[in-house]
Enzyme design. Sequence first.
Site, PDB file in Angstrom:
ATOM      1  N   ASP A  66     -62.823  96.487 -83.769  1.00  0.00           N
ATOM      2  CA  ASP A  66     -61.814  95.646 -84.829  1.00  0.00           C
ATOM      3  C   ASP A  66     -61.281  96.776 -85.583  1.00  0.00           C
ATOM      4  O   ASP A  66     -61.697  98.026 -85.556  1.00  0.00           O
ATOM      5  CB  ASP A  66     -62.734  94.817 -85.606  1.00  0.00           C
ATOM      6  CG  ASP A  66     -61.984  94.028 -86.763  1.00  0.00           C
ATOM      7  OD1 ASP A  66     -60.644  94.151 -86.515  1.00  0.00           O
ATOM      8  OD2 ASP A  66     -62.674  93.181 -87.362  1.00  0.00           O
ATOM      9  N   CYS A  68     -90.022  82.378 -80.429  1.00  0.00           N
ATOM     10  CA  CYS A  68     -90.548  81.165 -80.895  1.00  0.00           C
ATOM     11  C   CYS A  68     -91.957  80.589 -80.043  1.00  0.00           C
ATOM     12  O   CYS A  68     -92.472  79.898 -80.958  1.00  0.00           O
ATOM     13  CB  CYS A  68     -89.581  80.089 -81.266  1.00  0.00           C
ATOM     14  SG  CYS A  68     -88.074  80.650 -82.301  1.00  0.00           S
ATOM     15  N   CYS A  72     -87.568  79.710 -77.053  1.00  0.00           N
ATOM     16  CA  CYS A  72     -87.126  81.043 -77.082  1.00  0.00           C
ATOM     17  C   CYS A  72     -88.517  81.811 -76.849  1.00  0.00           C
ATOM     18  O   CYS A  72     -89.664  81.399 -77.583  1.00  0.00           O
ATOM     19  CB  CYS A  72     -86.071  81.663 -77.676  1.00  0.00           C
ATOM     20  SG  CYS A  72     -86.710  82.368 -79.157  1.00  0.00           S
ATOM     21  N   ASP A  92     -54.211  93.808 -89.110  1.00  0.00           N
ATOM     22  CA  ASP A  92     -53.293  92.873 -89.535  1.00  0.00           C
ATOM     23  C   ASP A  92     -53.771  92.509 -90.833  1.00  0.00           C
ATOM     24  O   ASP A  92     -54.669  92.894 -91.513  1.00  0.00           O
ATOM     25  CB  ASP A  92     -53.526  91.807 -88.525  1.00  0.00           C
ATOM     26  CG  ASP A  92     -55.014  91.169 -88.464  1.00  0.00           C
ATOM     27  OD1 ASP A  92     -56.005  92.188 -88.111  1.00  0.00           O
ATOM     28  OD2 ASP A  92     -55.661  90.119 -88.836  1.00  0.00           O
ATOM     29  N   CYS A 137     -87.852  76.084 -81.602  1.00  0.00           N
ATOM     30  CA  CYS A 137     -87.080  76.712 -80.587  1.00  0.00           C
ATOM     31  C   CYS A 137     -87.901  77.239 -79.465  1.00  0.00           C
ATOM     32  O   CYS A 137     -89.186  77.525 -79.643  1.00  0.00           O
ATOM     33  CB  CYS A 137     -86.243  77.655 -80.905  1.00  0.00           C
ATOM     34  SG  CYS A 137     -85.703  78.888 -79.905  1.00  0.00           S
TER      35      CYS A 137
END
Lengths: 688, 688
Positions: free
Chosen positions: B91, B280, B277, B126, B275
């Site tokens: 970026d 977790c 995962c 931009d 969760c």
Amino acid sequence: VPVEFEVTDRAAAGRLGRLHTPHGVVDTPTLLPVVNPNLRLITPRELKTLFGADILITNSYVIHKHADLRDGALEKGLHALLDWDGAVMTDSGTFQQYVYGDVKITNEEVVAFQRDIRTDIGTALDVFSTPQRTFQEAKEDMEETARRVEAAAGIKGEMALAATVQGGVHPLLREEAARRVAPHGDVFPIGGVVPLMEQQRYAELARAILAAKRGLPAGNAVHLFGCGHPMVFPLAVALGCDLFDSSAYAKYAKAGRYITSEGTQHIADMAETICPCPVCSAHTPAELARLAEYDRMRLLAEHNLYVTFSELKRVREAIRDGTLWELVERRATAHPTLLEALDVLREEQHKVQLEATEPISGRRALFMTGPHTVHRPLLYRLHERLRSRYSPPEAEKVILFDEAQRPFSESLRDRLAHHLQHGERHFIVDSWLGPVPIELDQMYPFAQSVVPRVPDAQTRRYLAGLLTAFIEERLHVPVVRDHEDAEDWTFHTQEELYADPTLTLPPEPTGPGIGRWNLDLLRVAATADMQFGRGAADALLGPQDGRQDRVRLVVSPRTMKVRNIQTEGEHVASLRAEDGLLSLTMAGARRLHAGFAMPQLRVVVTRESAEYNAQGRNVMSRFVSAMDPALRPGDDCLVVDEDDTLVAHGRVILTAAEAPTFRRGLVVRIREGSAKRAREADATTPSA
Amino acid sequence: VPVEFEVTDRAAAGRLGRLHTPHGVVDTPTLLPVVNPNLRLITPRELKTLFGADILITNSYVIHKHADLRDGALEKGLHALLDWDGAVMTDSGTFQQYVYGDVKITNEEVVAFQRDIRTDIGTALDVFSTPQRTFQEAKEDMEETARRVEAAAGIKGEMALAATVQGGVHPLLREEAARRVAPHGDVFPIGGVVPLMEQQRYAELARAILAAKRGLPAGNAVHLFGCGHPMVFPLAVALGCDLFDSSAYAKYAKAGRYITSEGTQHIADMAETICPCPVCSAHTPAELARLAEYDRMRLLAEHNLYVTFSELKRVREAIRDGTLWELVERRATAHPTLLEALDVLREEQHKVQLEATEPISGRRALFMTGPHTVHRPLLYRLHERLRSRYSPPEAEKVILFDEAQRPFSESLRDRLAHHLQHGERHFIVDSWLGPVPIELDQMYPFAQSVVPRVPDAQTRRYLAGLLTAFIEERLHVPVVRDHEDAEDWTFHTQEELYADPTLTLPPEPTGPGIGRWNLDLLRVAATADMQFGRGAADALLGPQDGRQDRVRLVVSPRTMKVRNIQTEGEHVASLRAEDGLLSLTMAGARRLHAGFAMPQLRVVVTRESAEYNAQGRNVMSRFVSAMDPALRPGDDCLVVDEDDTLVAHGRVILTAAEAPTFRRGLVVRIREGSAKRAREADATTPSA
């Protein structure tokens, strides 16, 4: 009593509970993984360490059928047989009878066997009513089941008895079945529901659960027999189920089926694993396919258990958060047949049933997520209370505002000011949650909610009906839409707002203020009536005449919101910032006690308990002798002894119907006892 | 060209793609984790091995600002600086300019710097248009951005250029901005959307994406700048976004925020991790709280990445399955503001836009999950085609059936038989997906769908309008409801069915059969017209007059469904069991070629390509010189050379608007080429 249940938190009709067993305490809602004594894909020990299982279920009929298992179980006990020191429940062969039709054991034999192998919770051999059973057939099944459960209760010994509720697809029978087995069980499974789940007949499943719950005591855990798919957990828990069991994790794994909280897929159809569990994070479907069959089965079973137990964690968190209905509505979009179950919940009878145990507020904002939201029990209650408890202020007409940003009195401040200057005194917001008098705009969930800019047409139509009924029944003066009365305002209807996406609602107002004191006093009075019943404002604040002089409102200098309410110099209540509801003080409790007759607002305790409660100790279920049936979880209540002497006040945890059915746990969390206050008064008297 | 994009599968306007970069191929949709060169909570190598990241993003402005980083990057190159050999995007400082307002670098400097440190994809500096920018202000920003992008294109060298689409909240500007940057970019980020996501203004986000997509070439990857919350992925992908980036996993972790695919929570508020995962599954929130701060952050960041990447896997699987709209509708219930985005999609303009790239069928049943389903692009297409392509059979009246089990002609068999015996010949089901002529009941998704027993009132009202319009415009004979015409039948209206939950639709019929042949021939003809355009039935089957004698339908003896269609002894098409649509044969293709003028149904290829396609090789995008704009992904098409000689037929992957913008990938998957058939014909001629 071998197994006892207590409730520690609640949302919807769902409960966070603790099931006390001879082999430890089990946190509910939870799943009992089915352990097949002949096949151990995942050992009991692993079920505990990897997935946190606290309780298992196995089949006593299967154990009984195999001589070696039977002898081992009788000799060493079931726990040793399974190499497991946690709680165990056993099933009885009912399901095998349903599937294979050739169970060769009697109810008496299988119950005695379960007792003898020292299971924690054993099950009678009930009669499985399929959905095909007619009313009459299912009635016969139900009566035979009731007889067997009663017989089992005479045999069970120290063992806790699971007394199954049958009744097929007939709600009247389900309710009757529940009443019949209620006296004999410690845990209540709802049985015969596997075909409904297999055929995704969730509307009938919801009816069966609701009917069974009507007949069952609240103080026992309810088990949804054979339900182990996480997709169903949020709904089933929200309707009051505490226990689930399943062999799906293993059976599905064997068939290559991959469970998610939103459905089931075949691993063979998948290019990627779509779950973050340890199995899926480490393996692609292609890698799983290359493994040996046993290894693949084992890993799939692990995945299935990870997602199953994590959905239970999510459900429990949703109970703590008060967002269980949000989860139910979200999960209902996983399958159209789950939406059908939500349709069942909005039938009047079920709204009434669910309202009876719905907590008065939540810890998070209420989300409107579809056509079912407006039918949620809490909103139903508030709509009903607006009709039965709310007193409109005196005014010559009512100004009706369209839905606006929350809290309404702030976003509409300029317009309110305008109308106040023109002598108007009564304002109602036609909100997406129903009509909201402006003075109730901070009350949960009116300020604590997120709604879409324009909800679906079904919701809008329902709301239009509600508003019309409210106006016709309760308001006897003309009703004028704000924009019709205010040509000098730049104003946009909701339709215009919606048509032009660049328009937003007006920013923070800068116009003249509203006479704060008036709105705030109206707010306190209206909140009191809505929360405690009509007349509460008079009791707490004195008659309307002269109330302005009698009552002093202490406003937070930071938020400009009312914090404390003083009547004649006495602090009677506080207005909670988080949910806009009142917390009583002892002075306020005394005023309500004087203003409302027995048993209104009361929890009546035995003399034995009263002394303790007066000291500030919480009210335990076994000391409650009566209770106002209108009290709801979270409500402030008056704790009185049997002579109606006020001994304390506090917050209700269990309702009048529930409290007597619990042997453990709290009915009221005491905020303040009279003795403490009395002692303080004594202590301060000499120096005063 | 340094970076090329190809599409390998699609659902909704979402694409499964492959982004070819100098540092490998990136499967999309995917997330570019933001790597902060100063702070490496999780190393690039770990992002790859633990979470499967193929591409990263880092900030060239930040690297440029720090002398040591800058010198290192210029000397060793960006990849060495990051210790990463996969693809990298950079970026430019635009976001820093927006947040801090003090970026001291010019567009030319930052583009040249990115080129010099050998990033794979660099971004021009931009001008970030905030949502507050007026139309005129945002227009100036947009023009300045366009100038800078053009300047960057002159500097970029070998580097691929990300040309950002700005335009603020003004759809007209977004579309114009897209057209302005389109000639200069290789990848197109949609910028300036972070405030919309932070403020959950998803309706405006959807408008911004849709408008940008109208102006962008389909053949490049589209990046939603700063979007990294999995809650938004299904919607953004369904609207055509391919790339996401996010530092949220780390920033949120630092703030104790726990991401789920349905929102964000504070870990401090949680009693259980919700969760499955690896983090977790192994830790409770209390355990995480006891860890050292860095360790806790690291584990939370891992959790955040696990759920983020697994939601991307779920989205990609939904594209493969054709269930992306289901996922979008499901996730929209996570927040009321996501529902607002779905409201945007049902505006006519957006239905038209989304219909243009919607595949013709899916691999799974369509689920009706709420008021938005009936507005899905596929249903919109079918409703439009019923009006423009469907020819009602000759009949004196139309019998209208209520919604029934699928396929309708089977569940309604008895009633159809009854009406046929009474001379009726035209039947329409007033289904929950819209009016369905009985002869189209096997066409996707009419048979391949699951609907609730009674959908919401908004859907019902919309359907009533559709039916009325269809009857008024297309049917010029009386329309009679089945039950009004059949007093001798035990019949229940949908309202009655709904009111009585014990009633179900009639079981498997046992009554007299329907004249199969008639219905099946009607089915083939109606399907041909709906699929290929009005006139296709005449082209494939010959004029209606005498069609019964000319056409032979080969029916599967197992399913009793039509398999093959033979006209005058020639196999012209097959009816696919899975989606009820026609697959052409070369003979059928020839008939359609004769019956439809250029460019209808055609993909016109260069002479160079035609030879290969005639051999059965697929049509590549760069050899397509023209194409029927009415063709949709999944459609059967005629491949012709520039002289309109038919060389092959196959299935369309890209539309006419898309094909010329791709440098890689297939436009048509050839089913059969004329040369192969010619050769076969040659080979068989002697022995014939």
